[in-house]
Design a protein around this motif. Structure first.
Motif, short mmCIF file in Angstrom:
data_model
loop_
_atom_site.label_atom_id
_atom_site.label_comp_id
_atom_site.label_asym_id
_atom_site.label_seq_id
_atom_site.Cartn_x
_atom_site.Cartn_y
_atom_site.Cartn_z
N SER A 122 0.84 -1.18 0.00
CA SER A 122 0.00 0.00 0.00
C SER A 122 0.88 1.24 0.00
O SER A 122 1.96 1.25 0.59
N GLY A 123 0.41 2.29 -0.67
CA GLY A 123 1.20 3.52 -0.72
C GLY A 123 1.44 4.03 -2.13
O GLY A 123 2.42 4.72 -2.39
N ALA A 124 0.53 3.70 -3.04
CA ALA A 124 0.66 4.15 -4.43
C ALA A 124 0.81 5.67 -4.56
O ALA A 124 1.58 6.15 -5.40
N PRO A 125 0.10 6.48 -3.74
CA PRO A 125 0.26 7.93 -3.86
C PRO A 125 1.70 8.39 -3.63
O PRO A 125 2.15 9.37 -4.23
N TYR A 126 2.44 7.69 -2.76
CA TYR A 126 3.85 8.04 -2.56
C TYR A 126 4.63 7.86 -3.85
O TYR A 126 5.44 8.71 -4.23
N GLY A 127 4.41 6.73 -4.51
CA GLY A 127 5.14 6.45 -5.73
C GLY A 127 4.84 7.44 -6.84
O GLY A 127 5.74 7.91 -7.54
N LEU A 128 3.57 7.77 -7.00
CA LEU A 128 3.18 8.73 -8.03
C LEU A 128 3.77 10.12 -7.77
O LEU A 128 4.30 10.76 -8.68
N LYS A 129 3.70 10.56 -6.52
CA LYS A 129 4.23 11.88 -6.17
C LYS A 129 5.73 11.92 -6.36
O LYS A 129 6.28 12.90 -6.90
N LEU A 130 6.42 10.87 -5.95
CA LEU A 130 7.87 10.82 -6.11
C LEU A 130 8.25 10.86 -7.58
O LEU A 130 9.18 11.59 -7.97
N LEU A 131 7.55 10.10 -8.40
CA LEU A 131 7.84 10.11 -9.85
C LEU A 131 7.67 11.51 -10.42
O LEU A 131 8.51 11.99 -11.18
N SER A 132 6.59 12.19 -10.07
CA SER A 132 6.35 13.53 -10.61
C SER A 132 7.45 14.49 -10.16
O SER A 132 7.89 15.35 -10.94
#
Length: 219
Positions: free
Chosen positions: A18-28
Motif C-alpha cells: 500500500s502507498g501508491a500515492p507516494y510512488g506517483l508523487k515521487l515520480l512527478s
C-alpha cells in the motif's frame, strides 16, 4: 530500444505494498527535477495503483508510459525529465548492468516480498536485479516499506539490507508539520526521500524554520 546516457538518472520501482500515492508523487517530483527515470512496476503494484489512486496502467511498458504522462498532464504538472517504463524481463536496459545502471534507486512503495527478494539477492526479475546492481556497485538504494506490524523476518531483512548499504525508510509520516490533508502526509514522506537523494524541493517546511514555539502549559 536505445537509451541515451543522462547526468541525472535514477531507477524507481513500484511494488505491491500500500502507498501508491507516494510512488506517483515521487515520480512527478523526479521528472520535475529534470531526471531520467527508469520505472519498474510490478503486477501487484498496478493492482494497488488502481485500487488506491484509480489509475489503471497497462501491462505494456510503452502504453503505461503514455498513460502516466497523460495522467500528469491532466494534473497540469510541468515535467521536463524523461520517463522510461521497463518490463520485468528487459535485461538489456541500463538498470540491469553495473556498467550502465543509475547510482541511485528507490523502491516506493516496497512490499515485504520485494524486500526479502532484494535482501537475499534473488534477481529473478529486472526490479530485483536493478536493486542488486545498485548494492554491488556501492550506490544508493532507498526502500520504503509499508507494512504493519513487522515480523522478525521483515526486521531481519531490513537489518541485513542496512548493513549492506541500503536505507530503510518506512512510510511513516510525521505530524509535527500539522498536516491538513492526505496530500500533506504524502508530501512529508516524499520530501524525506528527496532529501536523501540530494534533490531540492519545497514540498514541506523545514523543522525550526517558520515554526512558532509551543506555549508553556501549566500542569
Amino acid at each position: 530500444m536505445s537509451y541515451k546516457k543522462c547526468a541525472n538518472s535514477i531507477s524507481l520501482a513500484w511494488t505491491g505494498a500500500s502507498g501508491a500515492p507516494y510512488g506517483l508523487k515521487l515520480l512527478s517530483c523526479l521528472l520535475a527535477a529534470d531526471y531520467q527515470v527508469f520505472l519498474m512496476i510490478s503486477s501487484a503494484a498496478r493492482v494497488v495503483l488502481a485500487t488506491e489512486h484509480d489509475v489503471k496502467l497497462s501491462a505494456n511498458p510503452e502504453k503505461a508510459r503514455e498513460q502516466l504522462l497523460e495522467y500528469f498532464d491532466s494534473q497540469a504538472l510541468s515535467l521536463s525529465g524523461e520517463l522510461h517504463v521497463l518490463g520485468k524481463d528487459e535485461w538489456f536496459s541500463p538498470p540491469a548492468s553495473g556498467s550502465a545502471a543509475p547510482k541511485q534507486m528507490v523502491v516506493c512503495p516496497c512490499s515485504t516480498g520485494t524486500l526479502a527478494a532484494i535482501a537475499t539477492g534473488m534477481s529473478n526479475n529486472l526490479l530485483e536485479r536493478a536493486a542488486d546492481v545498485v548494492l554491488k556497485e556501492r550506490g544508493q538504494l532507498i526502500l520504503v516499506p509499508r507494512e504493519t506490524p513487522f515480523s522478525a523476518i521483515h526486521l531481519e531483512h531490513m537489518l541485513s539490507l542496512t548493513r549492506n548499504g541500503a536505507t530503510i525508510m518506512p512510510a511513516a509520516p510525521g505530524f509535527y508539520h500539522n498536516p491538513k490533508s492526505v496530500e500533506d502526509l504524502v508530501n512529508f514522506m516524499v520530501s524525506r526521500i528527496l532529501d536523501h537523494l540530494g534533490i531540492e524541493h519545497e514540498l514541506t517546511s523545514r523543522w525550526g524554520y517558520g515554526q512558532s514555539q509551543p506555549q508553556d502549559i501549566d500542569n
